[in-house]
Design a protein around this motif. Structure first.
Motif, PDB file in Angstrom:
ATOM      1  N   ALA A  45      -6.667  -0.279  -6.844  1.00 10.31           N
ATOM      2  CA  ALA A  45      -6.409   0.265  -5.772  1.00 10.31           C
ATOM      3  C   ALA A  45      -6.532   1.574  -5.321  1.00 10.31           C
ATOM      4  O   ALA A  45      -7.999   1.966  -4.655  1.00 10.31           O
ATOM      5  CB  ALA A  45      -4.570   0.014  -5.448  1.00 10.31           C
ATOM      6  N   ARG A 102      -0.791  -5.614   0.657  1.00  9.99           N
ATOM      7  CA  ARG A 102      -2.059  -5.673   0.247  1.00  9.99           C
ATOM      8  C   ARG A 102      -3.023  -6.745   0.807  1.00  9.99           C
ATOM      9  O   ARG A 102      -1.950  -7.880   0.939  1.00  9.99           O
ATOM     10  CB  ARG A 102      -2.492  -5.158  -1.526  1.00  9.99           C
ATOM     11  CG  ARG A 102      -1.707  -3.514  -2.053  1.00  9.99           C
ATOM     12  CD  ARG A 102      -2.818  -2.456  -1.256  1.00  9.99           C
ATOM     13  NE  ARG A 102      -3.875  -2.782  -2.647  1.00  9.99           N
ATOM     14  CZ  ARG A 102      -4.991  -2.177  -2.144  1.00  9.99           C
ATOM     15  NH1 ARG A 102      -5.136  -1.716  -0.809  1.00  9.99           N
ATOM     16  NH2 ARG A 102      -5.870  -2.319  -3.076  1.00  9.99           N
ATOM     17  N   ASP A 143       1.370  -1.206   0.240  1.00 10.82           N
ATOM     18  CA  ASP A 143       0.113  -0.021   0.268  1.00 10.82           C
ATOM     19  C   ASP A 143       1.086   1.202   0.236  1.00 10.82           C
ATOM     20  O   ASP A 143       0.466   1.823   0.988  1.00 10.82           O
ATOM     21  CB  ASP A 143      -1.272   0.083   1.241  1.00 10.82           C
ATOM     22  CG  ASP A 143      -1.754   1.123   1.229  1.00 10.82           C
ATOM     23  OD1 ASP A 143      -2.357   1.381   0.451  1.00 10.82           O
ATOM     24  OD2 ASP A 143      -2.607   1.685   2.314  1.00 10.82           O
ATOM     25  N   ARG A 149      -0.496   4.997  -0.811  1.00 13.86           N
ATOM     26  CA  ARG A 149      -0.915   6.263  -0.054  1.00 13.86           C
ATOM     27  C   ARG A 149       0.498   7.427   0.773  1.00 13.86           C
ATOM     28  O   ARG A 149       0.340   8.324   1.089  1.00 13.86           O
ATOM     29  CB  ARG A 149      -1.553   5.704   1.350  1.00 13.86           C
ATOM     30  CG  ARG A 149      -1.898   6.411   2.599  1.00 13.86           C
ATOM     31  CD  ARG A 149      -1.948   5.158   3.299  1.00 13.86           C
ATOM     32  NE  ARG A 149      -0.897   4.499   3.989  1.00 13.86           N
ATOM     33  CZ  ARG A 149      -0.565   4.428   4.499  1.00 13.86           C
ATOM     34  NH1 ARG A 149       0.073   6.078   5.058  1.00 13.86           N
ATOM     35  NH2 ARG A 149       0.850   3.776   4.851  1.00 13.86           N
TER      36      ARG A 149
END
Length: 211
Positions: free
Chosen positions: A182, A84, A11, A14
């Motif tokens: 995503a 993820r 991830d 972000r």
């Protein structure tokens, strides 16, 4: 197996968003959400062009911003990356099955080396970084390069991606593509298999994408 990194295995999109927002403030502006989303999955050079245009500073020098952004993302990566859903389990299953595996990312080598502390360098036979190809995603060169280095025909490879840029790159290269969005929604594309996450995906499922 050809894995994208940011937004697919970890991830980290972000984190890029945090660093880019901070850079915009540092530059005396504010990054729009539209611009940030347009950067997802693209090369550093392309992202920086979007950044300058969004801030209304088209003549802003690129090199200092790239250095600042890279240092900030490196610090954030070093704090640890979050996998993820289903990604770690799938990667370990692919490795246990003895399937040749490549990491194919638009991120530069120095940052990838930090990310590998989470991902595990031993989990990849080949790593192709964004600053190691002449034509990054969405061009097919990164995926074609990875397949060549693995010694596997691209038509026998499955690429896993999360962004339109990455999907376009892998599709144009000739790989079977599993798309797991995503940050961005992905429109259905002929020949591209869409899933909401990698949870439950295993080597047998991936093999089925090649038939």
């Amino acid at each position: 197996m050809l894995f994208d990194m940011d937004g697919t295995l970890v991830d980290s999109e972000r984190i890029w968003g945090i660093a880019l927002a901070e850079l915009a403030v540092h530059a005396g502006g504010r990054l729009s959400e539209t611009a940030r989303l347009a950067m997802v999955g693209t090369s550093m050079a392309h992202s920086m062009r979007i950044f300058r245009e969004d801030l209304g500073q088209p003549d802003r020098p690129e090199a200092p911003d790239v250095a600042w952004l890279s240092a900030r993302v490196r610090d954030l990566f070093a704090d640890g990356l979050v996998w993820r859903p289903g990604a770690m389990e799938l990667l370990l299953a692919v490795r246990a099955a003895g399937i040749p595996t490549a990491l194919v990312t638009s991120t530069g080598r120095r940052l990838v080396e930090v990310a590998l502390k989470t991902l595990g360098a031993e989990n990849f036979d080949v790593i192709v970084c964004g600053d190691e190809v002449e034509r990054p995603k969405p061009d097919p060169e990164p995926y074609r390069t990875a397949a060549e280095l693995l010694g596997v025909p691209i038509g026998s490879c499955v690429a896993i991606e999360d962004s339109p840029s990455g999907v376009a790159s892998a599709t144009a290269a000739g790989a079977a593509v599993l798309a797991v969005p995503a940050e961005l929604e992905l429109e259905p594309v002929d020949g591209v298999h869409l899933r909401t996450s990698l949870t439950g995906v295993d080597p047998l499922f991936l093999a089925g994408l090649l038939t």
